[in-house]
Scaffold this motif. Structure first.
Motif, PDB file in Angstrom:
ATOM      1  N   VAL A   1       7.282  44.432  59.950  1.00 51.29           N
ATOM      2  CA  VAL A   1       5.851  44.124  60.064  1.00 51.29           C
ATOM      3  C   VAL A   1       5.259  44.776  61.314  1.00 51.29           C
ATOM      4  O   VAL A   1       4.191  45.396  61.263  1.00 51.29           O
ATOM      5  CB  VAL A   1       5.633  42.593  60.057  1.00 51.29           C
ATOM      6  N   VAL A   2       5.946  44.672  62.437  1.00 53.06           N
ATOM      7  CA  VAL A   2       5.456  45.267  63.689  1.00 53.06           C
ATOM      8  C   VAL A   2       5.383  46.789  63.567  1.00 53.06           C
ATOM      9  O   VAL A   2       4.386  47.412  63.934  1.00 53.06           O
ATOM     10  CB  VAL A   2       6.351  44.838  64.876  1.00 53.06           C
ATOM     11  N   THR A   3       6.434  47.389  63.050  1.00 55.11           N
ATOM     12  CA  THR A   3       6.461  48.850  62.906  1.00 55.11           C
ATOM     13  C   THR A   3       5.417  49.325  61.901  1.00 55.11           C
ATOM     14  O   THR A   3       4.766  50.349  62.110  1.00 55.11           O
ATOM     15  CB  THR A   3       7.867  49.315  62.487  1.00 55.11           C
TER      16      THR A   3
ATOM     17  N   ASN B   1      -1.754  42.527  51.901  1.00 59.38           N
ATOM     18  CA  ASN B   1      -1.473  41.996  53.236  1.00 59.38           C
ATOM     19  C   ASN B   1      -1.536  43.062  54.325  1.00 59.38           C
ATOM     20  O   ASN B   1      -0.993  42.880  55.415  1.00 59.38           O
ATOM     21  CB  ASN B   1      -0.111  41.298  53.254  1.00 59.38           C
ATOM     22  N   ILE B   2      -2.179  44.177  54.010  1.00 55.04           N
ATOM     23  CA  ILE B   2      -2.461  45.220  55.004  1.00 55.04           C
ATOM     24  C   ILE B   2      -3.971  45.246  55.160  1.00 55.04           C
ATOM     25  O   ILE B   2      -4.694  45.716  54.287  1.00 55.04           O
ATOM     26  CB  ILE B   2      -1.929  46.592  54.550  1.00 55.04           C
ATOM     27  N   ILE B   3      -4.456  44.688  56.266  1.00 48.87           N
ATOM     28  CA  ILE B   3      -5.892  44.572  56.500  1.00 48.87           C
ATOM     29  C   ILE B   3      -6.322  45.656  57.486  1.00 48.87           C
ATOM     30  O   ILE B   3      -5.802  45.737  58.599  1.00 48.87           O
ATOM     31  CB  ILE B   3      -6.265  43.166  57.036  1.00 48.87           C
ATOM     32  N   ILE B   4      -7.291  46.466  57.069  1.00 47.31           N
ATOM     33  CA  ILE B   4      -7.772  47.582  57.885  1.00 47.31           C
ATOM     34  C   ILE B   4      -9.204  47.275  58.288  1.00 47.31           C
ATOM     35  O   ILE B   4     -10.073  47.090  57.438  1.00 47.31           O
ATOM     36  CB  ILE B   4      -7.710  48.906  57.105  1.00 47.31           C
TER      37      ILE B   4
ATOM     38  N   ARG C   1       0.925  41.527  57.318  1.00 52.82           N
ATOM     39  CA  ARG C   1       1.562  40.215  57.154  1.00 52.82           C
ATOM     40  C   ARG C   1       2.662  40.294  56.107  1.00 52.82           C
ATOM     41  O   ARG C   1       2.517  40.994  55.115  1.00 52.82           O
ATOM     42  CB  ARG C   1       0.532  39.208  56.644  1.00 52.82           C
ATOM     43  N   ALA C   2       3.736  39.548  56.352  1.00 51.22           N
ATOM     44  CA  ALA C   2       4.804  39.436  55.350  1.00 51.22           C
ATOM     45  C   ALA C   2       5.511  38.109  55.544  1.00 51.22           C
ATOM     46  O   ALA C   2       5.572  37.572  56.653  1.00 51.22           O
ATOM     47  CB  ALA C   2       5.788  40.585  55.482  1.00 51.22           C
TER      48      ALA C   2
END
Length: 127
Positions: free
Chosen positions: A9-11, A57-60, A90-91
């Motif tokens: 998630v961080v990467t 879950n990828i918010i831009i 998020r995961a």
């Protein structure tokens, strides 16, 4: 396994924001990188070897700097130098074996970078 999900998630957020903040056009040459929503998501998904990150879950988002309100989501309207892109990923970690009493955990990471739309070199603006 939880550590792998957290690291992913961080990467993913870091790689996605790095892609979206770069100057230039996408591979097809049809869009600036900060406008390339599919490319930004693909940069995040590229590091997801565990398959735990959903596109939803990828918010831009885009803002004008630290402590400012979001002015747009992807694709943004108009972006100028000094605007920022922020990608939040998020995961969920779901334990596979119930031997260790762990609950489902949600990991979230947000990364931001300043967008450079174009710079002048010797009086000429580069794309």
């Amino acid at each position: 396994r939880a550590l792998f999900v957290y690291s992913t998630v961080v990467t993913a957020s870091r790689q996605a924001v790095r892609y979206g903040s770069a100057t230039g056009l996408n591979t097809a040459g049809s869009s600036n990188l900060y406008n390339d929503c599919a490319g930004i998501r693909a940069a995040a998904q590229k590091v997801d070897f565990l398959g735990v990150i959903d596109d939803a879950n990828i918010i831009i988002e885009y803002d004008r700097g630290p402590s400012t309100a979001v002015f747009s989501t992807c694709p943004p309207g108009t972006v100028t130098n000094k605007d920022r892109i922020r990608v939040t990923v998020r995961a969920d970690f779901v334990p596979i074996v119930p031997i260790v009493p762990l609950d489902t955990m949600t990991f979230e990471s947000s990364s931001s970078r300043t967008i450079i739309v174009g710079i002048s070199v010797g009086g000429e603006a580069l794309p």
